[in-house]
Design an enzyme around this catalytic site. Sequence first.
Site, PDB file in Angstrom:
ATOM      1  N   HIS A 108      -2.957  17.449  -5.551  1.00  0.00           N
ATOM      2  CA  HIS A 108      -4.186  16.742  -5.154  1.00  0.00           C
ATOM      3  C   HIS A 108      -4.915  17.444  -4.011  1.00  0.00           C
ATOM      4  O   HIS A 108      -5.746  16.823  -3.352  1.00  0.00           O
ATOM      5  CB  HIS A 108      -3.882  15.285  -4.786  1.00  0.00           C
ATOM      6  CG  HIS A 108      -3.490  14.441  -5.971  1.00  0.00           C
ATOM      7  ND1 HIS A 108      -2.897  13.208  -5.854  1.00  0.00           N
ATOM      8  CD2 HIS A 108      -3.624  14.667  -7.318  1.00  0.00           C
ATOM      9  CE1 HIS A 108      -2.673  12.704  -7.072  1.00  0.00           C
ATOM     10  NE2 HIS A 108      -3.107  13.583  -7.966  1.00  0.00           N
ATOM     11  N   GLU A 204      10.511   0.686  -2.630  1.00  0.00           N
ATOM     12  CA  GLU A 204      10.678  -0.413  -3.587  1.00  0.00           C
ATOM     13  C   GLU A 204      10.480   0.139  -4.998  1.00  0.00           C
ATOM     14  O   GLU A 204       9.929   1.237  -5.143  1.00  0.00           O
ATOM     15  CB  GLU A 204       9.628  -1.502  -3.304  1.00  0.00           C
ATOM     16  CG  GLU A 204       8.229  -0.937  -3.408  1.00  0.00           C
ATOM     17  CD  GLU A 204       7.144  -1.828  -2.817  1.00  0.00           C
ATOM     18  OE1 GLU A 204       7.488  -2.789  -2.111  1.00  0.00           O
ATOM     19  OE2 GLU A 204       5.974  -1.535  -3.080  1.00  0.00           O
TER      20      GLU A 204
HETATM   21  C1  BJW Z   1       7.811   4.466   1.045  1.00  0.00           C
HETATM   22  C2  BJW Z   1       7.817   4.316   2.420  1.00  0.00           C
HETATM   23  C3  BJW Z   1       8.884   4.899   3.114  1.00  0.00           C
HETATM   24  C4  BJW Z   1       6.046   3.340   1.671  1.00  0.00           C
HETATM   25  N1  BJW Z   1       9.830   5.534   2.452  1.00  0.00           N
HETATM   26  N2  BJW Z   1       8.775   5.094   0.409  1.00  0.00           N
HETATM   27  C5  BJW Z   1      -5.568   5.109 -17.244  1.00  0.00           C
HETATM   28  C6  BJW Z   1      -4.478   5.826 -17.677  1.00  0.00           C
HETATM   29  C7  BJW Z   1      -4.257   7.089 -17.242  1.00  0.00           C
HETATM   30  C8  BJW Z   1      -5.101   7.691 -16.313  1.00  0.00           C
HETATM   31  C9  BJW Z   1      -6.190   6.979 -15.891  1.00  0.00           C
HETATM   32  C10 BJW Z   1      -6.432   5.721 -16.360  1.00  0.00           C
HETATM   33  N3  BJW Z   1      -7.574   5.286 -15.773  1.00  0.00           N
HETATM   34  C11 BJW Z   1      -8.026   6.249 -14.945  1.00  0.00           C
HETATM   35  C12 BJW Z   1      -7.198   7.281 -14.999  1.00  0.00           C
HETATM   36  C13 BJW Z   1      -7.278   8.523 -14.251  1.00  0.00           C
HETATM   37  C14 BJW Z   1      -7.018   8.388 -12.763  1.00  0.00           C
HETATM   38  C15 BJW Z   1      -5.958   7.332 -12.472  1.00  0.00           C
HETATM   39  O1  BJW Z   1      -4.768   7.579 -12.524  1.00  0.00           O
HETATM   40  N4  BJW Z   1      -6.368   6.136 -12.122  1.00  0.00           N
HETATM   41  C16 BJW Z   1      -5.415   5.056 -11.873  1.00  0.00           C
HETATM   42  C17 BJW Z   1      -5.773   4.349 -10.587  1.00  0.00           C
HETATM   43  C18 BJW Z   1      -5.347   4.177 -13.087  1.00  0.00           C
HETATM   44  N5  BJW Z   1      -6.536   9.683 -12.363  1.00  0.00           N
HETATM   45  C19 BJW Z   1      -7.374  10.679 -12.081  1.00  0.00           C
HETATM   46  O2  BJW Z   1      -8.585  10.527 -12.093  1.00  0.00           O
HETATM   47  C20 BJW Z   1      -6.759  12.019 -11.780  1.00  0.00           C
HETATM   48  N6  BJW Z   1      -7.322  12.996 -12.629  1.00  0.00           N
HETATM   49  C21 BJW Z   1      -7.153  12.983 -13.958  1.00  0.00           C
HETATM   50  O3  BJW Z   1      -6.508  12.101 -14.531  1.00  0.00           O
HETATM   51  O4  BJW Z   1      -7.716  14.037 -14.610  1.00  0.00           O
HETATM   52  C22 BJW Z   1      -7.618  14.084 -16.067  1.00  0.00           C
HETATM   53  C23 BJW Z   1      -6.295  14.579 -16.533  1.00  0.00           C
HETATM   54  C24 BJW Z   1      -5.738  14.053 -17.692  1.00  0.00           C
HETATM   55  C25 BJW Z   1      -4.526  14.520 -18.158  1.00  0.00           C
HETATM   56  C26 BJW Z   1      -3.861  15.510 -17.486  1.00  0.00           C
HETATM   57  C27 BJW Z   1      -4.416  16.021 -16.342  1.00  0.00           C
HETATM   58  C28 BJW Z   1      -5.611  15.540 -15.867  1.00  0.00           C
HETATM   59  C29 BJW Z   1      -7.024  12.420 -10.343  1.00  0.00           C
HETATM   60  C30 BJW Z   1      -6.324  11.530  -9.369  1.00  0.00           C
HETATM   61  C31 BJW Z   1      -6.715  11.908  -7.950  1.00  0.00           C
HETATM   62  C32 BJW Z   1      -6.037  11.014  -6.924  1.00  0.00           C
HETATM   63  N7  BJW Z   1      -6.589  11.300  -5.640  1.00  0.00           N
HETATM   64  C33 BJW Z   1      -6.025  10.647  -4.473  1.00  0.00           C
HETATM   65  C34 BJW Z   1      -6.819  11.075  -3.236  1.00  0.00           C
HETATM   66  C35 BJW Z   1      -6.466  12.527  -2.880  1.00  0.00           C
HETATM   67  C36 BJW Z   1      -7.146  12.996  -1.632  1.00  0.00           C
HETATM   68  C37 BJW Z   1      -6.842  12.118  -0.440  1.00  0.00           C
HETATM   69  O5  BJW Z   1      -5.687  11.998  -0.003  1.00  0.00           O
HETATM   70  O6  BJW Z   1      -7.785  11.555   0.096  1.00  0.00           O
HETATM   71  O7  BJW Z   1      -4.639  11.009  -4.336  1.00  0.00           O
HETATM   72  S1  BJW Z   1      -5.956   8.851  -4.617  1.00  0.00           S
HETATM   73  C38 BJW Z   1      -4.383   8.673  -3.824  1.00  0.00           C
HETATM   74  O8  BJW Z   1      -3.397   8.175  -4.773  1.00  0.00           O
HETATM   75  C39 BJW Z   1      -3.949  10.100  -3.438  1.00  0.00           C
HETATM   76  C40 BJW Z   1      -2.480  10.041  -3.757  1.00  0.00           C
HETATM   77  O9  BJW Z   1      -1.981  11.359  -3.913  1.00  0.00           O
HETATM   78  C41 BJW Z   1      -2.429   9.213  -5.016  1.00  0.00           C
HETATM   79  C42 BJW Z   1      -1.086   8.610  -5.300  1.00  0.00           C
HETATM   80  O10 BJW Z   1      -0.710   7.734  -4.296  1.00  0.00           O
HETATM   81  P1  BJW Z   1       0.824   7.631  -3.837  1.00  0.00           P
HETATM   82  O11 BJW Z   1       1.232   8.887  -3.204  1.00  0.00           O
HETATM   83  O12 BJW Z   1       1.648   7.142  -4.957  1.00  0.00           O
HETATM   84  O13 BJW Z   1       0.708   6.541  -2.668  1.00  0.00           O
HETATM   85  P2  BJW Z   1       0.791   4.939  -2.777  1.00  0.00           P
HETATM   86  O14 BJW Z   1       0.236   4.398  -1.519  1.00  0.00           O
HETATM   87  O15 BJW Z   1       0.221   4.447  -4.034  1.00  0.00           O
HETATM   88  O16 BJW Z   1       2.357   4.632  -2.855  1.00  0.00           O
HETATM   89  C43 BJW Z   1       3.213   4.894  -1.767  1.00  0.00           C
HETATM   90  C44 BJW Z   1       4.631   4.466  -2.150  1.00  0.00           C
HETATM   91  O17 BJW Z   1       5.495   4.800  -1.081  1.00  0.00           O
HETATM   92  C45 BJW Z   1       4.777   2.951  -2.399  1.00  0.00           C
HETATM   93  O18 BJW Z   1       5.491   2.722  -3.603  1.00  0.00           O
HETATM   94  C46 BJW Z   1       5.591   2.469  -1.201  1.00  0.00           C
HETATM   95  O19 BJW Z   1       6.498   1.417  -1.523  1.00  0.00           O
HETATM   96  C47 BJW Z   1       6.346   3.706  -0.824  1.00  0.00           C
HETATM   97  N8  BJW Z   1       6.708   3.770   0.602  1.00  0.00           N
HETATM   98  N9  BJW Z   1       6.721   3.558   2.813  1.00  0.00           N
HETATM   99  C48 BJW Z   1       9.758   5.574   1.103  1.00  0.00           C
HETATM  100  N10 BJW Z   1       8.962   4.767   4.500  1.00  0.00           N
END
Ligand code: BJW
Length: 233
Positions: A108, A204
């Site tokens: 990302h 979790e």
């Molecule tokens: C702890 C803890 C501790 C807390 N110890 N654990 C339907 C189906 C499929 C796809 C889509 C769909 N509808 C839309 C889409 C596409 C979309 C998507 O997935 N949307 C969903 C919301 C549904 N995806 C995209 O658009 C992506 N591109 C894409 O799909 O292109 C086409 C393609 C198709 C096929 C192959 C390839 C490509 C792009 C996604 C870009 C995400 N960007 C961001 C921002 C990045 C820049 C920035 O930082 O500002 O990325 S959004 C944000 O979410 C960031 C993160 O990397 C990403 C994931 O979040 P993450 O890391 O999981 O964080 P959290 O907060 O969600 O979870 C934290 C976890 O930690 C929790 O579970 C806590 O419990 C835990 N935790 N404390 C251990 N101490």
Amino acid sequence: MTYKRIVILTGAGISADSGVDTFRDPDGVWSQYDWQEVATPEGFARNPVLVHDFYNMRRAGLAEVAPNAAHTALARLERDSHAEVLIVTQNVDDLHERAGTTNIIHMHGEMKKVRSQCDGHVLAWHTDLSVDTPCPQCGEPGCLRPHVVWFGEMPFSMDRIGRALAECDLFVSIGTSGNVYPAAGFVAEVRAKGHAHTVEINLEPSEGHSLFAETAYGRAAETVPQFVDRLLR
Ligand code: BJW
């Protein structure tokens, strides 16, 4: 340890113990900011000042945080194991590198890089960025953007990640909620393509927790070093 190729997917939860906000936890980034305004190309086109402020604040915040025991343990795994260890991180912070990890893909993007929208050139960037900042390549103001992947954009290095998922014999997912694709689909991809052992380490159960063969729940700074100790034993 008998594994030869290990792929470790990390998300915001691994940096939470360093004081970096996650996205979807109750006090996370998306409770303070509307993702459609700050993490989409359309939001950036509507209000680049807001988006630059959002990333400037988070980039500056990196100076206030340090890698935690989970980042350090993964760097130790890369250094001390005979397996090839690849970290695929969704995080845009640089805490894995600061802990010593070298084999890493930032799918990302990276907060400490910017990209020219004129020619796609990527530059290291450590200070604030604004709509008036001239591009060092072409001299035009307004053509630099954060080198991150917003919703609707293609994550980086997907071919290399796909190959690594197909070839690995251990896949570990750490600190990710499993909400965002394509990363959320990696465990299913691993299961479909090969016979790798799959492990989820998170605070979790994630959205896709039932797809993992093994799970461990707790804070990453505690669970990841224990897991790495076990692998290196
Ligand atoms: C702890 C803890 C501790 C807390 N110890 N654990 C339907 C189906 C499929 C796809 C889509 C769909 N509808 C839309 C889409 C596409 C979309 C998507 O997935 N949307 C969903 C919301 C549904 N995806 C995209 O658009 C992506 N591109 C894409 O799909 O292109 C086409 C393609 C198709 C096929 C192959 C390839 C490509 C792009 C996604 C870009 C995400 N960007 C961001 C921002 C990045 C820049 C920035 O930082 O500002 O990325 S959004 C944000 O979410 C960031 C993160 O990397 C990403 C994931 O979040 P993450 O890391 O999981 O964080 P959290 O907060 O969600 O979870 C934290 C976890 O930690 C929790 O579970 C806590 O419990 C835990 N935790 N404390 C251990 N101490």
